[in-house]
Design a protein around this motif. Structure first.
Motif, PDB file in Angstrom:
ATOM      1  N   HIS A 195      -3.801   1.946  -3.227  1.00 60.83           N
ATOM      2  CA  HIS A 195      -3.151   3.060  -2.648  1.00 60.83           C
ATOM      3  C   HIS A 195      -3.843   4.426  -2.472  1.00 60.83           C
ATOM      4  O   HIS A 195      -4.879   4.455  -3.037  1.00 60.83           O
ATOM      5  CB  HIS A 195      -2.057   3.546  -3.933  1.00 60.83           C
ATOM      6  CG  HIS A 195      -1.391   2.238  -4.437  1.00 60.83           C
ATOM      7  ND1 HIS A 195      -0.609   1.475  -3.632  1.00 60.83           N
ATOM      8  CD2 HIS A 195      -1.245   1.574  -5.401  1.00 60.83           C
ATOM      9  CE1 HIS A 195      -0.159   0.340  -4.387  1.00 60.83           C
ATOM     10  NE2 HIS A 195      -0.645   0.536  -5.588  1.00 60.83           N
ATOM     11  N   THR A 196      -3.465   5.164  -1.530  1.00 60.62           N
ATOM     12  CA  THR A 196      -4.069   6.490  -1.187  1.00 60.62           C
ATOM     13  C   THR A 196      -3.317   7.563  -2.219  1.00 60.62           C
ATOM     14  O   THR A 196      -2.439   7.526  -2.537  1.00 60.62           O
ATOM     15  CB  THR A 196      -3.914   6.791   0.180  1.00 60.62           C
ATOM     16  OG1 THR A 196      -2.274   6.924   0.391  1.00 60.62           O
ATOM     17  CG2 THR A 196      -4.317   5.875   1.258  1.00 60.62           C
TER      18      THR A 196
ATOM     19  N   GLU B 169      -3.248  11.698  -2.898  1.00 59.65           N
ATOM     20  CA  GLU B 169      -3.589  13.190  -2.171  1.00 59.65           C
ATOM     21  C   GLU B 169      -3.146  14.130  -3.206  1.00 59.65           C
ATOM     22  O   GLU B 169      -2.115  13.946  -3.840  1.00 59.65           O
ATOM     23  CB  GLU B 169      -2.810  13.463  -0.867  1.00 59.65           C
ATOM     24  CG  GLU B 169      -3.290  12.362   0.259  1.00 59.65           C
ATOM     25  CD  GLU B 169      -2.075  12.403   1.209  1.00 59.65           C
ATOM     26  OE1 GLU B 169      -1.600  13.545   1.571  1.00 59.65           O
ATOM     27  OE2 GLU B 169      -1.729  11.381   1.703  1.00 59.65           O
TER      28      GLU B 169
ATOM     29  N   TYR C 114       5.771  10.908   0.142  1.00 59.23           N
ATOM     30  CA  TYR C 114       5.103   9.964  -0.981  1.00 59.23           C
ATOM     31  C   TYR C 114       6.013   9.249  -1.643  1.00 59.23           C
ATOM     32  O   TYR C 114       7.192   9.442  -1.918  1.00 59.23           O
ATOM     33  CB  TYR C 114       4.578  11.154  -1.848  1.00 59.23           C
ATOM     34  CG  TYR C 114       3.451  12.284  -1.206  1.00 59.23           C
ATOM     35  CD1 TYR C 114       2.235  11.747  -0.744  1.00 59.23           C
ATOM     36  CD2 TYR C 114       3.981  13.436  -1.235  1.00 59.23           C
ATOM     37  CE1 TYR C 114       1.570  12.752  -0.210  1.00 59.23           C
ATOM     38  CE2 TYR C 114       3.213  14.527  -0.488  1.00 59.23           C
ATOM     39  CZ  TYR C 114       2.012  14.163   0.096  1.00 59.23           C
ATOM     40  OH  TYR C 114       1.181  14.980   0.607  1.00 59.23           O
TER      41      TYR C 114
ATOM     42  N   ARG D  23       1.646   5.682  -0.770  1.00 63.78           N
ATOM     43  CA  ARG D  23       1.016   6.601  -0.376  1.00 63.78           C
ATOM     44  C   ARG D  23       1.495   7.632  -1.579  1.00 63.78           C
ATOM     45  O   ARG D  23       2.975   8.010  -1.754  1.00 63.78           O
ATOM     46  CB  ARG D  23       1.550   7.575   0.986  1.00 63.78           C
ATOM     47  CG  ARG D  23       0.999   9.015   1.239  1.00 63.78           C
ATOM     48  CD  ARG D  23       1.535   9.488   2.283  1.00 63.78           C
ATOM     49  NE  ARG D  23       1.138  10.906   2.854  1.00 63.78           N
ATOM     50  CZ  ARG D  23       1.320  11.811   3.555  1.00 63.78           C
ATOM     51  NH1 ARG D  23       2.366  11.377   4.393  1.00 63.78           N
ATOM     52  NH2 ARG D  23       0.726  12.774   3.889  1.00 63.78           N
TER      53      ARG D  23
ATOM     54  N   LYS E 245       0.905  -1.134   0.169  1.00 62.09           N
ATOM     55  CA  LYS E 245      -0.215   0.075   0.048  1.00 62.09           C
ATOM     56  C   LYS E 245       0.889   1.111   0.009  1.00 62.09           C
ATOM     57  O   LYS E 245       1.668   1.493   0.834  1.00 62.09           O
ATOM     58  CB  LYS E 245      -0.992   0.002   1.105  1.00 62.09           C
ATOM     59  CG  LYS E 245      -1.823   1.273   1.159  1.00 62.09           C
ATOM     60  CD  LYS E 245      -2.795   0.908   2.402  1.00 62.09           C
ATOM     61  CE  LYS E 245      -3.821   2.148   2.175  1.00 62.09           C
ATOM     62  NZ  LYS E 245      -4.997   2.196   3.405  1.00 62.09           N
TER      63      LYS E 245
END
Length: 498
Positions: free
Chosen positions: A291-292, A294, A376, A258, A256
């Motif tokens: 995955h996140t 932003e 990140y 970021r 996972k």
């Protein structure tokens, strides 16, 4: 199934496997690649120098146990030494013929790759469309009315047309990633110092140029990097050693991650709806992978940053023209294209102290960007602001052509010292490609991902930029997105073999 069809369908790893199992011979593959190169040559115009006789000779003797034994390959006609082969740099300046192979070429040959041609480039790699007075227009196999991008446009065209499964490429301001975005390929811009440019040069464009490849698959990009990376005693830079093999990174689940997304134009210029749609497709694939993502802003990456980059490039062009004049033994400004002359003259009048100040400013901004994006695992952002342009779309016309002519004929490069005037020229040069130069300045790796095809049937890729030295995370993420999307099976419709 014909050998040509196998060549068209398989990636380099797959072809090497067939050779190693004895199901195909290197000679068959090379003959098929040469036949396809000649069949598609009038359509795409991607070959600078054919190397057919040497390729056939190498195919007869190559060790079939080598990792990429017998796989046809192409080398870019720029910034590389290939013993006995003229390298033109996309220019009408008399070609340079090395009596040695570059370190990277030696590594290609040691892997079993067989170069069948050198691929076209715009003059000195200065345009992000592969069009030159020396070689003409290189065309996109997806639609020959459109550009391949540049400067590794010939390499991308040969891969997209199914002539070779992968090809050597270089990137000083997006020249691997832009053609990949235009031609539906995977294109990894490596970390500074990952692959040596020696002995032809120690560094190019103040360390902003890197070499690697364009490829059909993530696993090929990773495998090629395993076979070509590593320090050389003549190299001024060295990237951090990977934790394992790049191929292993591409084969494993990334976990996972970021991720961030940066969607603004650093130039403040328009971005097409198709480009934003491609970026949203990449975001959706990343989220499907767990995955996140932003949204972030990089307010200090703006017009001043890009102007500083452009000034360093013009200084490098001026130096290149001086070096070419020494090599040839006479002035060469009359041999180069008008735009190249203008850039060289401007680069010649930038004081050394100012250039040093610019480089220090770019380095400071790079440190800030790297520090602020360190949390990140990768940052998604566009590569091209519009779908692949029509061929000739970036040629100056009307008033723009008149101004460029005046700058050239009246030797008025000093006008570019005026910020607004330089800004206008920068906008005309970079309105298609706003983002790629960022990673050339910072030295970060970045990978072009062929996530999208427009309604008109043209590829439109985006990029994921990583931490310095961390190609492994990018390759792992890219391979996962490739698997989810199925993009590896897409092929250009040009002369599909039966």
């Amino acid at each position: 199934m014909s050998v040509e069809r196998v060549l068209w369908e398989e990636d380099a790893t797959g072809l090497a496997g067939l050779v190693q199992k004895g199901e195909l011979s290197p000679q068959e593959l090379v003959d098929a690649a040469i036949a396809r190169a000649e069949a598609t040559r009038p359509d795409i115009n991607a070959i600078a120098e054919p190397l057919y006789d040497a390729a056939r000779a190498r195919a007869r003797t190559v060790d079939r146990k080598l990792p990429l034994a017998g796989v046809p390959f192409a080398l870019k006609d720029l910034g590389i030494g290939l013993k006995g082969v003229p390298i033109h740099g996309g220019s009408r300046i008399p070609a340079f013929t090395a009596d040695y192979n570059s370190v990277m070429v030696e590594r290609h040959l040691a892997a079993g790759l067989i170069p069948i041609a050198t691929s076209t480039s715009p003059e000195h790699g200065l345009r992000l469309m592969t069009e030159s007075a020396a070689f003409g227009i290189t065309r996109n196999p997806w639609n020959t009315g459109h550009t391949t991008g540049g400067s590794s446009g010939g390499a991308a065209a040969l891969v997209a047309a199914g002539v070779v499964p992968a090809a050597h490429a270089s990137d000083g301001g997006g020249s691997i990633r832009v053609p990949s975005a235009c031609c539906g390929l995977v294109g990894l811009k490596t970390s500074r110092g990952r692959v040596p440019l020696t002995p032809l040069t120690s560094e190019s464009w103040f360390g902003m140029v890197v070499d690697h490849a364009v490829a059909r698959s993530v696993r090929d990009s990773a495998r090629l990097l395993d076979l070509t990376h590593g320090p050389d005693p003549l190299s001024p830079y060295g990237a951090p050693a990977p934790k394992g093999s790049f191929a292993a990174a591409a084969a494993r689940d990334p976990g996972k991650l970021r991720l961030a997304v940066y969607r603004k134009s650093p130039l403040g210029l328009p971005i097409s709806a198709e480009t934003l749609r491609a970026l949203d497709t990449a975001i959706a694939l990343a989220r499907e992978g767990g995955h996140t993502v932003e949204e972030i802003d990089l307010p200090y990456i703006g017009r001043d940053f890009m102007a500083d980059f452009c000034k360093t490039v013009t200084s490098a062009v001026a130096g290149t023209i001086r070096a070419e004049a020494l090599r040839v033994g006479r002035g060469v400004l009359g041999d180069v294209e008008r735009a190249t002359r203008v850039l060289a003259r401007f680069g010649d009048i930038i004081p050394a102290g100012e250039l040093y100040e610019i480089l220090q400013r770019l380095n400071a901004t790079s440190r800030r960007l790297i520090a602020e994006t360190a949390p990140y695992d990768a940052v998604l952002m566009p590569i091209i602001a519009h779908p692949p342009l029509a061929c000739g779309a970036m040629d100056p016309k009307g008033a723009d052509e008149l101004i460029e002519n005046l700058l050239d004929k009246l030797h008025l490069a000093r006008l570019l010292r005026i910020k607004s005037f330089l800004g206008q020229l920068m906008d005309k040069s970079l309105w298609f490609t706003h983002w790629p130069a960022i990673q050339n300045v910072t030295g970060q790796p970045s990978i072009a991902l062929p996530v999208h095809v427009t309604e008109a049937g043209l590829p439109l890729g985006i990029q994921a930029a990583g931490r310095p030295g961390d190609e492994e995370t990018l390759l792992s993420l890219a391979a996962q997105m490739e698997k989810i999307s199925g993009w590896q099976k897409r092929r250009a419709p040009l002369k599909v073999p039966s």
